[in-house]
Design a protein around this motif. Sequence first.
Motif, PDB file in Angstrom:
ATOM      1  N   ASP A 297       0.978  -1.257   0.059  1.00 26.30           N
ATOM      2  CA  ASP A 297      -0.087   0.065  -0.022  1.00 26.30           C
ATOM      3  C   ASP A 297       0.905   1.158   0.062  1.00 26.30           C
ATOM      4  OD1 ASP A 297      -2.300   1.212   0.021  1.00 26.30           O
ATOM      5  OD2 ASP A 297      -2.417   1.442   2.185  1.00 26.30           O
ATOM      6  N   SER A 298       0.327   2.371  -0.614  1.00 27.95           N
ATOM      7  CA  SER A 298       1.369   3.421  -0.913  1.00 27.95           C
ATOM      8  C   SER A 298       0.994   4.400   0.286  1.00 27.95           C
ATOM      9  CB  SER A 298       1.100   3.947  -2.127  1.00 27.95           C
ATOM     10  OG  SER A 298      -0.229   4.435  -2.486  1.00 27.95           O
ATOM     11  N   MET A 336      -0.078   9.420  16.042  1.00 28.70           N
ATOM     12  CA  MET A 336       0.467   7.858  15.604  1.00 28.70           C
ATOM     13  C   MET A 336       0.170   7.556  14.151  1.00 28.70           C
ATOM     14  SD  MET A 336       0.022   4.425  17.122  1.00 28.70           S
ATOM     15  CE  MET A 336       0.767   2.830  16.164  1.00 28.70           C
ATOM     16  N   SER A 337       0.939   7.060  13.519  1.00 26.86           N
ATOM     17  CA  SER A 337       0.735   6.597  12.015  1.00 26.86           C
ATOM     18  C   SER A 337       1.047   4.974  12.123  1.00 26.86           C
ATOM     19  CB  SER A 337       1.719   7.414  11.263  1.00 26.86           C
ATOM     20  OG  SER A 337       3.107   7.252  11.384  1.00 26.86           O
ATOM     21  N   VAL A 338       0.591   4.569  10.921  1.00 25.87           N
ATOM     22  CA  VAL A 338       0.843   2.911  10.642  1.00 25.87           C
ATOM     23  C   VAL A 338       1.391   2.675   9.434  1.00 25.87           C
ATOM     24  CG1 VAL A 338      -0.176   0.620  10.628  1.00 25.87           C
ATOM     25  CG2 VAL A 338      -1.118   2.414  12.248  1.00 25.87           C
ATOM     26  N   PRO A 339       2.678   2.827   9.300  1.00 24.88           N
ATOM     27  CA  PRO A 339       3.128   2.745   7.968  1.00 24.88           C
ATOM     28  C   PRO A 339       2.973   1.406   7.239  1.00 24.88           C
ATOM     29  CG  PRO A 339       5.103   3.196   9.713  1.00 24.88           C
ATOM     30  CD  PRO A 339       3.790   2.939  10.323  1.00 24.88           C
ATOM     31  N   PRO A 340       3.092   1.101   5.983  1.00 28.51           N
ATOM     32  CA  PRO A 340       2.988   0.008   5.061  1.00 28.51           C
ATOM     33  C   PRO A 340       3.822  -1.079   5.914  1.00 28.51           C
ATOM     34  CG  PRO A 340       2.680   1.762   3.627  1.00 28.51           C
ATOM     35  CD  PRO A 340       3.206   2.178   4.843  1.00 28.51           C
ATOM     36  N   GLY A 341       3.591  -2.293   5.735  1.00 28.33           N
ATOM     37  CA  GLY A 341       4.255  -3.381   6.261  1.00 28.33           C
ATOM     38  C   GLY A 341       4.436  -3.608   8.017  1.00 28.33           C
ATOM     39  N   THR A 342       3.565  -2.785   8.676  1.00 25.88           N
ATOM     40  CA  THR A 342       3.349  -2.992  10.153  1.00 25.88           C
ATOM     41  C   THR A 342       2.045  -3.436  10.524  1.00 25.88           C
ATOM     42  OG1 THR A 342       2.978  -0.669  10.486  1.00 25.88           O
ATOM     43  CG2 THR A 342       5.325  -1.178  10.389  1.00 25.88           C
ATOM     44  N   SER A 343       2.032  -3.669  11.958  1.00 27.01           N
ATOM     45  CA  SER A 343       0.809  -3.762  12.388  1.00 27.01           C
ATOM     46  C   SER A 343       0.469  -3.210  13.693  1.00 27.01           C
ATOM     47  CB  SER A 343       0.580  -5.215  12.936  1.00 27.01           C
ATOM     48  OG  SER A 343       0.881  -6.265  11.656  1.00 27.01           O
ATOM     49  N   ALA A 344      -0.782  -2.781  14.064  1.00 22.15           N
ATOM     50  CA  ALA A 344      -1.120  -1.987  15.286  1.00 22.15           C
ATOM     51  C   ALA A 344      -2.488  -2.208  15.575  1.00 22.15           C
ATOM     52  CB  ALA A 344      -0.887  -0.445  14.732  1.00 22.15           C
ATOM     53  N   LEU A 345      -2.642  -1.461  16.629  1.00 23.82           N
ATOM     54  CA  LEU A 345      -3.965  -1.446  17.197  1.00 23.82           C
ATOM     55  C   LEU A 345      -4.854  -0.330  16.637  1.00 23.82           C
ATOM     56  CD1 LEU A 345      -3.452  -3.057  20.822  1.00 23.82           C
ATOM     57  CD2 LEU A 345      -5.120  -4.297  19.119  1.00 23.82           C
ATOM     58  N   VAL A 356     -20.907  -7.017  14.346  1.00 19.72           N
ATOM     59  CA  VAL A 356     -19.527  -7.617  14.657  1.00 19.72           C
ATOM     60  C   VAL A 356     -19.455  -8.305  15.751  1.00 19.72           C
ATOM     61  CG1 VAL A 356     -18.356  -5.512  13.370  1.00 19.72           C
ATOM     62  CG2 VAL A 356     -18.812  -5.255  15.777  1.00 19.72           C
ATOM     63  N   TRP A 357     -18.405  -8.934  16.004  1.00 15.88           N
ATOM     64  CA  TRP A 357     -18.060  -9.773  17.400  1.00 15.88           C
ATOM     65  C   TRP A 357     -16.559 -10.227  17.644  1.00 15.88           C
ATOM     66  CZ3 TRP A 357     -20.127 -11.535  12.720  1.00 15.88           C
ATOM     67  CH2 TRP A 357     -19.414 -12.521  12.105  1.00 15.88           C
ATOM     68  N   HIS A 358     -16.189 -10.159  18.874  1.00 15.94           N
ATOM     69  CA  HIS A 358     -14.912 -10.558  19.061  1.00 15.94           C
ATOM     70  C   HIS A 358     -14.288 -11.855  18.189  1.00 15.94           C
ATOM     71  CE1 HIS A 358     -11.280 -10.811  22.000  1.00 15.94           C
ATOM     72  NE2 HIS A 358     -11.499 -12.117  21.715  1.00 15.94           N
ATOM     73  N   GLY A 359     -13.125 -11.357  17.914  1.00 21.48           N
ATOM     74  CA  GLY A 359     -12.555 -12.346  16.876  1.00 21.48           C
ATOM     75  C   GLY A 359     -12.735 -12.466  15.641  1.00 21.48           C
ATOM     76  N   GLN A 360     -14.014 -11.483  15.106  1.00 25.16           N
ATOM     77  CA  GLN A 360     -14.038 -11.533  13.691  1.00 25.16           C
ATOM     78  C   GLN A 360     -13.055 -10.963  12.780  1.00 25.16           C
ATOM     79  OE1 GLN A 360     -17.191  -8.662  12.816  1.00 25.16           O
ATOM     80  NE2 GLN A 360     -17.826  -9.651  10.921  1.00 25.16           N
ATOM     81  N   ARG A 361     -12.801 -11.509  11.597  1.00 22.82           N
ATOM     82  CA  ARG A 361     -11.914 -11.134  10.708  1.00 22.82           C
ATOM     83  C   ARG A 361     -12.570 -10.096   9.855  1.00 22.82           C
ATOM     84  NH1 ARG A 361      -6.567 -12.836  10.636  1.00 22.82           N
ATOM     85  NH2 ARG A 361      -6.349 -14.560  12.070  1.00 22.82           N
ATOM     86  N   LEU A 362     -11.624  -8.774   9.594  1.00 29.78           N
ATOM     87  CA  LEU A 362     -12.113  -7.830   8.658  1.00 29.78           C
ATOM     88  C   LEU A 362     -10.904  -7.614   7.433  1.00 29.78           C
ATOM     89  CD1 LEU A 362     -12.810  -5.001  11.489  1.00 29.78           C
ATOM     90  CD2 LEU A 362     -14.464  -6.769  10.233  1.00 29.78           C
ATOM     91  N   VAL A 363     -11.408  -7.092   6.123  1.00 25.58           N
ATOM     92  CA  VAL A 363     -10.591  -6.938   5.255  1.00 25.58           C
ATOM     93  C   VAL A 363     -10.909  -5.427   4.883  1.00 25.58           C
ATOM     94  CG1 VAL A 363     -10.128  -7.316   2.602  1.00 25.58           C
ATOM     95  CG2 VAL A 363     -10.853  -9.152   4.281  1.00 25.58           C
ATOM     96  N   LEU A 364      -9.728  -4.623   4.763  1.00 22.81           N
ATOM     97  CA  LEU A 364      -9.906  -3.091   4.400  1.00 22.81           C
ATOM     98  C   LEU A 364      -9.438  -3.129   2.904  1.00 22.81           C
ATOM     99  CD1 LEU A 364      -8.202  -1.634   7.597  1.00 22.81           C
ATOM    100  CD2 LEU A 364     -10.720  -2.448   7.104  1.00 22.81           C
ATOM    101  N   ARG A 365     -10.340  -2.012   2.168  1.00 20.01           N
ATOM    102  CA  ARG A 365      -9.593  -1.762   1.103  1.00 20.01           C
ATOM    103  C   ARG A 365      -9.767  -0.227   0.755  1.00 20.01           C
ATOM    104  NH1 ARG A 365     -12.797  -3.362  -3.734  1.00 20.01           N
ATOM    105  NH2 ARG A 365     -10.851  -4.024  -4.644  1.00 20.01           N
ATOM    106  N   SER A 366      -8.686   0.284   0.102  1.00 20.82           N
ATOM    107  CA  SER A 366      -8.503   1.594  -0.119  1.00 20.82           C
ATOM    108  C   SER A 366      -9.110   2.092  -1.138  1.00 20.82           C
ATOM    109  CB  SER A 366      -6.836   1.893  -0.348  1.00 20.82           C
ATOM    110  OG  SER A 366      -6.511   1.351  -1.560  1.00 20.82           O
ATOM    111  N   HIS A 367      -9.192   3.538  -1.188  1.00 21.22           N
ATOM    112  CA  HIS A 367     -10.185   4.203  -2.473  1.00 21.22           C
ATOM    113  C   HIS A 367      -8.963   4.502  -3.437  1.00 21.22           C
ATOM    114  CE1 HIS A 367     -13.619   4.493   0.042  1.00 21.22           C
ATOM    115  NE2 HIS A 367     -12.513   5.293   1.145  1.00 21.22           N
ATOM    116  N   GLY A 368      -7.866   4.421  -3.715  1.00 23.76           N
ATOM    117  CA  GLY A 368      -6.810   4.597  -4.481  1.00 23.76           C
ATOM    118  C   GLY A 368      -5.513   4.154  -4.136  1.00 23.76           C
ATOM    119  N   GLY A 369      -4.562   4.396  -4.656  1.00 22.63           N
ATOM    120  CA  GLY A 369      -3.059   4.140  -4.332  1.00 22.63           C
ATOM    121  C   GLY A 369      -2.637   3.169  -5.485  1.00 22.63           C
ATOM    122  N   ASN A 370      -1.512   2.536  -4.954  1.00 23.36           N
ATOM    123  CA  ASN A 370      -0.930   1.442  -5.633  1.00 23.36           C
ATOM    124  C   ASN A 370      -1.534   0.179  -6.041  1.00 23.36           C
ATOM    125  OD1 ASN A 370       0.786  -0.428  -7.015  1.00 23.36           O
ATOM    126  ND2 ASN A 370       2.475  -0.445  -5.237  1.00 23.36           N
TER     127      ASN A 370
END
Length: 560
Positions: A297-298, A336-345, A356-370
Amino acid sequence: MAKPVRDLVLGTAGHIDHGKTALVRALTGVDTDRLPEEKRRGITIDLGFAAWQLGPGLVASVVDVPGHEAFVRTMVAGAGGVDAVLLVVSAEEGVMPQTREHLLVCRLLGITHGVVALSKIDRLHGNVEALALAEADVRAALEELAPGLAGAAIVPCSAHTGVGVPELAAAVRRVAAALPARPARDRPILPIDRCFVLKGHGTVVTGTLLAGQLEIAADPHFTLVPGGEQRPVRELRARALHVRGAAATRVPAGARAAVNLGGVAVAELARGDVLTRGHRVVAATSVHVLLEHLPHDSRTWRSGTSVQVCAGTAHTTGRLDPLGPLAGDEDAPKTMSVPPGTSALVRLRLDAPLPVWHGQRLVLRSHGGNLVHGHTCGGGVVVDPRPRPGRGQRSRWLRVARALTGSDLRARVAALLADAGALAISRDELELRAGAPDLDAVLSDMVQSADSVRLGDSRHVAAAVLPELAAAAVAVAGRFQAAHPDRPGLSRAALLGGLPGRVAPERRRRRPRARAGPRALGAARRRARPRRHRADPRSVAHRAQGAGPLCPRRRRPAHS
């Protein structure tokens, strides 16, 4: 005695026109393209389903997903409940953009079991070198984009000629035999992916049962947690259950199920709604999530970064507010920022409520970028589906979110009790935020070990807050008695108002007693004087929670 049938869900993945639907038809005999538009255009647009008898006691429900870039959200809706993936890659074209994005989705959804079908080998006309290059291309993509699938078997095949199809089926059976069982000791969680009317039956919804069991013999009522605005949580009654077209009395976790619902129209339901029981699912607008920011992600994630959120079979847009890394200093700088290639809360603020529920998996999609790997930019797991509200709570949110990522249920419950403080927390909220319905043994053990105190039937408070609460209550009562020695004790409302912070009141509020007349004034003064004995912290705190006045009041005198 017949061997019980084990159910699993197998989802397809891959670029458009690489032969996913053709291979499903070759394996199961079912054409999953059911819409007229799909027939006309020759591509999959919506989710398709087929039952596949893998062997004695083993049945797979196949979810065929679209491969076009415009339908990735539909693909995520179908892949969210799968046990294993059948990745289809054309030997003629190799790894393509949607192959890469689908692999990233599998990675973010935690899918680590699967088989790769290297399809359309008949178009290579026996070119061994081209086949070897295609296999190497696929293996490199697996290792780079979905390390959990790096060891998946790659089976060359052709749905057109039938070459390799038996070998592909055998590879799927081997993967199915190694799959872990779904959690059966849980509340039922059924995200809805289809709603329709069946003539003679009424409203029917289908979905993959992610956890728990569906049974209607003893209790046919379920809770519908809707997505989006304007629709409240409501109770629905199930008339019948079906699995693979046959009536069933019980649906185990991991099975595709159809539920015939009464008293509700199709227009009142939507893909993304969830059928459940108990307190495991909530329609949330703010959640705390442990997210992985993909390296390609860019953009750097900062406070207010806008993303598309795919959660189960539902989706909406939202904004990110990074809280901090999984480990580190809670008092780090607020920006605080979260650069590409890292994880954060991250605190994720949703633009529309989602189930939603505890332990549910999410997928995020951007509106642009690479767009080398599509719009998918990250994803992760929900750690707190209903965090406490407030402003300037970053350090507190981060501390609780870190505790809720752990695997120890008792530690998660202890963290929630400590965070609630004197306000206490209900058992239902503990079940929701800790992510486990079997809390009675843990809560009883914590009460017996003096780590917590049960207030009434359903609320709990950490024992560690009681000494401070008791000292504050005694101080408030002492100041009142010193200032008003002739008054008959302190009311509960006044006591609660004088304590620091917020204290959980009992649900039943007692009406304040009337003031006593002059005949009992002397006795009341004696009872209102400070006692010389040491107050029991548990008793004082219990009274502070609403069990009665801290100082005794005199009785209403009888009037002649």
